[in-house]
Design a protein around this motif. Structure first.
Motif, PDB file in Angstrom:
ATOM      1  N   ASN A 271       0.965  -1.072  -0.002  1.00  0.00           N
ATOM      2  CA  ASN A 271       0.149   0.128  -0.179  1.00  0.00           C
ATOM      3  C   ASN A 271       0.820   1.225  -0.011  1.00  0.00           C
ATOM      4  O   ASN A 271       1.328   1.596   1.178  1.00  0.00           O
ATOM      5  CB  ASN A 271      -0.777  -0.068   1.255  1.00  0.00           C
ATOM      6  CG  ASN A 271      -2.064   0.926   1.211  1.00  0.00           C
ATOM      7  OD1 ASN A 271      -1.832   2.175   0.676  1.00  0.00           O
ATOM      8  ND2 ASN A 271      -3.139   0.776   1.447  1.00  0.00           N
ATOM      9  N   PRO A 272       1.145   1.683  -0.990  1.00  0.00           N
ATOM     10  CA  PRO A 272       2.090   3.152  -1.305  1.00  0.00           C
ATOM     11  C   PRO A 272       1.551   4.140  -0.315  1.00  0.00           C
ATOM     12  O   PRO A 272       2.358   4.895   0.139  1.00  0.00           O
ATOM     13  CB  PRO A 272       2.311   3.289  -2.693  1.00  0.00           C
ATOM     14  CG  PRO A 272       1.689   1.974  -3.470  1.00  0.00           C
ATOM     15  CD  PRO A 272       0.732   1.426  -2.560  1.00  0.00           C
ATOM     16  N   GLU A 273       0.336   4.342  -0.488  1.00  0.00           N
ATOM     17  CA  GLU A 273      -0.454   5.583   0.448  1.00  0.00           C
ATOM     18  C   GLU A 273      -0.121   5.335   1.672  1.00  0.00           C
ATOM     19  O   GLU A 273       0.367   6.380   2.641  1.00  0.00           O
ATOM     20  CB  GLU A 273      -1.853   5.647   0.054  1.00  0.00           C
ATOM     21  CG  GLU A 273      -1.965   6.339  -1.313  1.00  0.00           C
ATOM     22  CD  GLU A 273      -1.978   4.949  -2.402  1.00  0.00           C
ATOM     23  OE1 GLU A 273      -1.750   3.671  -2.093  1.00  0.00           O
ATOM     24  OE2 GLU A 273      -1.855   5.384  -3.565  1.00  0.00           O
ATOM     25  N   ALA A 274      -0.434   4.308   2.206  1.00  0.00           N
ATOM     26  CA  ALA A 274      -0.176   3.925   3.681  1.00  0.00           C
ATOM     27  C   ALA A 274       1.068   3.917   4.157  1.00  0.00           C
ATOM     28  O   ALA A 274       1.755   4.318   5.235  1.00  0.00           O
ATOM     29  CB  ALA A 274      -0.685   2.458   4.040  1.00  0.00           C
ATOM     30  N   ALA A 275       1.970   3.461   3.251  1.00  0.00           N
ATOM     31  CA  ALA A 275       3.664   3.451   3.586  1.00  0.00           C
ATOM     32  C   ALA A 275       4.298   4.788   3.610  1.00  0.00           C
ATOM     33  O   ALA A 275       4.753   5.218   4.483  1.00  0.00           O
ATOM     34  CB  ALA A 275       4.330   2.704   2.231  1.00  0.00           C
TER      35      ALA A 275
END
Length: 391
Positions: A271-275
């Motif tokens: 999950n790029p956004e959460a990362a």
């Protein structure tokens, strides 16, 4: 009875991880029967692993690229181009091999980082930027080889990387001693990593398999490694290509499973956004992964050029597709966040085994491409179906 029920449940739950090992076993057993044992001969297994080498190192890098939800189509001709530059440095400029190899690897990192900048900073889709790079490297390869068409490499030390074997240090029963030792080291490392992984899971109260299943897994995999070691040690021993391939696998396995960087790579893929919100620099991870891919492309080019003892105008053709196929067959997910470098090596060996077995059976090249395409399609369909089932 409980043992078999647990084993059945374990395979069912982890079918993505164990499916490729089962597939490899079935392929090898089938071809061994159909070729009257020729497929599992010392010479064929040694050639098969050597043939896998330059694709396998690409597959390791490609696995990480796909894990972070990108793709790199330039790796094939990038490998061919950097292999040609290595040949020019050795043959035309007279640069020593111990300088040539580090220079080419650094060049690979720079090329990979450039791709990473285009993707992460400029915002160009990885498919488009790597497609452009592929065309550029295709032209560059033709440009540096257009005078002679083929650049012959006569450096024995360089060529040994693709054709040479490690010293035997004597023989025991016709088997190379050093190769036997190397096989034991690989088994010891495998057992160590498995115990370390199990100990960490128990420490944090994660679910683990029973001691019986764990022991069976250790014995089974160790027996396979020992058998392959015995086969290879009876021929010329381990080649330098296989040693390099094993070194890449061990380094990247440790990198992806035992370090903060490895956890960040999988976090970005999941999950790029959460990362990003958790403080992980997605751009930095993208730079690192593409830089790594570039370095492994350079290594692949070195191994391929050393194997042919020359650089040719067609070097690197379809390498990227073989690497992508090996990664998907090895269990990487098209959705990102899932995939192991050890799986990509198994995937590369599966694809190489199909090619080798079909060659021994005299299957036409047209049918070979269709069968390999079918295997790749089946691997991706399997990935999609298992994700849907879990969801």
């Amino acid at each position: 009875m409980n043992f078999f029920n647990e084993a059945k449940s374990l395979i069912k739950v982890n079918i993505r991880e164990y499916g490729m090992y089962i597939a490899l076993f079935v392929i090898m057993l089938t071809f061994s029967i159909m070729t009257d044992g020729l497929f599992m001969s010392s010479r064929n297994i040694s050639n098969l692993l050597d043939m896998t080498g330059y694709t396998a190192v690409l597959a390791v890098g490609m696995t990480l690229v796909i894990v972070i939800r990108h793709i790199d189509l330039s790796v094939g001709f990038a490998a061919g181009f950097m292999g040609a530059i290595a040949a020019i440095m050795l043959s035309d400029w007279g640069v020593p091999v111990y300088i040539t190899i580090p220079v080419i690897l650094v060049l690979g990192v720079v090329i990979g980082m450039f791709n990473g900048v285009l993707v992460a900073s400029v915002g160009i889709p990885a498919f488009v930027s790597s497609l452009a790079a592929m065309l550029i490297f295709r032209g560059a390869l033709l440009m540096v080889t257009e005078k002679s068409g083929t650049i012959i490499v006569k450096n024995e030390h360089f060529n040994a990387l693709g054709n040479g074997f490690i010293p035997s240090l004597g023989e025991v029963g016709g088997l190379s001693v050093l190769s036997l030792i190397l096989g034991l080291v690989v088994i010891a490392l495998y057992i160590y990593f498995e115990f370390a992984n199990r100990r960490n899971k128990l420490k944090y109260e994660f679910e683990v398999v029973s001691g019986g299943i764990f022991a069976v897994k250790l014995v089974f995999v160790s027996a396979i490694i020992a058998y392959i070691t015995w086969i290879i040690a009876g021929y010329n021993g381990f080649s330098w290509t296989v040693v390099i391939m094993l070194a890449v696998v061990v380094i990247y396995h440790i990198l992806t499973t035992k370090t903060v960087l490895g956890r960040h790579i999988y976090a970005v893929g999941s999950n790029p956004e959460a990362a990003h919100l958790s403080g992980i620099s997605v751009k930095k991870i993208t730079y690192i992964v593409f830089g790594s891919m570039g370095m492994l492309s350079a290594l692949s080019g070195i191994l391929y050029t050393a194997r042919l003892q020359s650089a040719t105008t067609t070097a690197g053709t379809l390498f990227e597709l073989d690497a992508i196929a090996a990664a998907y067959v090895g269990g990487v997910s098209a959705a990102g966040g899932v995939g192991k470098v050890t799986g990509s090596i198994i995937g590369a060996i599966v694809m190489a085994s199909l090619t080798s077995g079909m060659n021994l059976l005299g299957v036409g090249i047209s049918y070979q491409y269709m069968i390999r395409g079918g295997v790749l399609a089946a691997a991706v369909i399997f990935d999609v179906m298992t994700r849907k089932k879990r969801a």
